[in-house]
Design an enzyme around this catalytic site. Sequence first.
Site, mmCIF file in Angstrom:
data_model
loop_
_atom_site.group_PDB
_atom_site.id
_atom_site.type_symbol
_atom_site.label_atom_id
_atom_site.label_comp_id
_atom_site.label_asym_id
_atom_site.label_seq_id
_atom_site.Cartn_x
_atom_site.Cartn_y
_atom_site.Cartn_z
ATOM 1 N N THR A 221 38.391 38.742 35.450
ATOM 2 C CA THR A 221 37.878 37.375 35.575
ATOM 3 C C THR A 221 38.855 36.366 34.960
ATOM 4 O OG1 THR A 221 35.625 38.132 35.523
ATOM 5 C CG2 THR A 221 35.979 35.965 34.594
ATOM 6 N N GLY A 272 34.254 40.293 30.622
ATOM 7 C CA GLY A 272 33.841 41.617 30.162
ATOM 8 C C GLY A 272 32.682 42.129 30.979
HETATM 9 N N1 ASP Z 1 32.266 39.244 33.339
HETATM 10 C C1 ASP Z 1 32.516 39.516 34.737
HETATM 11 C C2 ASP Z 1 31.253 40.010 35.385
HETATM 12 O O1 ASP Z 1 30.542 40.783 34.780
HETATM 13 C C3 ASP Z 1 33.582 40.528 34.937
HETATM 14 C C4 ASP Z 1 34.877 40.233 34.231
HETATM 15 O O2 ASP Z 1 34.889 39.574 33.213
HETATM 16 O O3 ASP Z 1 35.915 40.645 34.707
HETATM 17 O O4 ASP Z 1 31.010 39.656 36.502
#
Ligand code: ASP
Length: 355
Positions: A221, A272
């Site tokens: 992300t 995360g």
């Molecule tokens: N937090 C994001 C999600 O759970 C994933 C990520 O941070 O890469 O969609």
Amino acid sequence: MAALGALLLSLGCSPVLPSPRADIEETHVAPPAPRWGIAIHGGAGVIDRAKLSAEREAEMRAVLTASLEAGHGILAKGGSSLDAVTAAIRILEDSPLFNAGKGAVFTHEGTNELDAALMNGHTREAGAVAGLRHVRNPIALARAVMEKSPHVMMMGEGAERFAEQEGLELVPESYFYTEERWQALQRALAAEKEKKAEPEQQGKQQSFWESPAGREYKFGTVGAVALDQAGHLAAGTSTGGMTNKRFGRVGDSPIIGAGTYADEGCAVSATGHGEYFIRYTVARDVCARAAYSGMKLGAAADRVVMDVLVKAGGEGGIIAMDVQGNVAMPFNSKGMYRGYMGADGAASVAIFRDP
Ligand code: ASP
């Protein structure tokens, strides 16, 4: 000042210590606060130094630097933190290297579903979008929801219709295809199938992401937090979610208070395992601890990411900024793509625990 940036980045690298953290203030002795600046992330997770080629690492650092420069350029001219955050995130969304916009990961069904959110700390206005399949820059739509609709959050088809009405760029689903993300889905599907076949897993709730195979495919992300010359904060986050997520799953990124949050004193963007970040309202928790307990930003961020989340089993990290311009970037995963640029314009970019 470059040394300050390096120090700030290294503050994100504190080891997991047992709680209670009597030493927590000491590990986060804040350097003199810069007046304004921008911090970004490009995701946290299992980032293996051995598997990241020098060429790829250089490319990623270049995109992170370009993102910082875009945000910084706006702030330097007296522009708003909201504009800086939007511009920085757009650059990361347009890069296939990060899991947002082009480069978004695939769902279990082989589609892409994008989420994003933006929050103006000064006004507490917020815009969020979820489950997009055709919007090139989800952060731009989050901003349109905030500024041009009476709503905070829109999803799926309705959100895309609104994007069309607002003249935002729509793209065919094929725009989001990248071979690398597709192969990651294939590996995730194969690993999931294998896991399901194990006799001890039968009848158990499948928790693919907790398995060693699942851990390889998470995160990426992007997000930004900024403090402008007027002393106003903003935060934004954009994501394709998690590889192999189920159709319709929404993570923490577009949930105000979980993956994205800003108020007059503090701004946070997270990355995360979203389910944990939602249940622990991570972004708001960091700002609330700083506001209510008088904890320094670094200590509050560390407490939530390195203590609360670690105990819960929630992997990931955050970038946070307070109204004095202090920055914290703790992560409890192996690495987190991250960067910071203060008033002096020196870019500090880091990926691993040692930058
Ligand atoms: N937090 C994001 C999600 O759970 C994933 C990520 O941070 O890469 O969609």
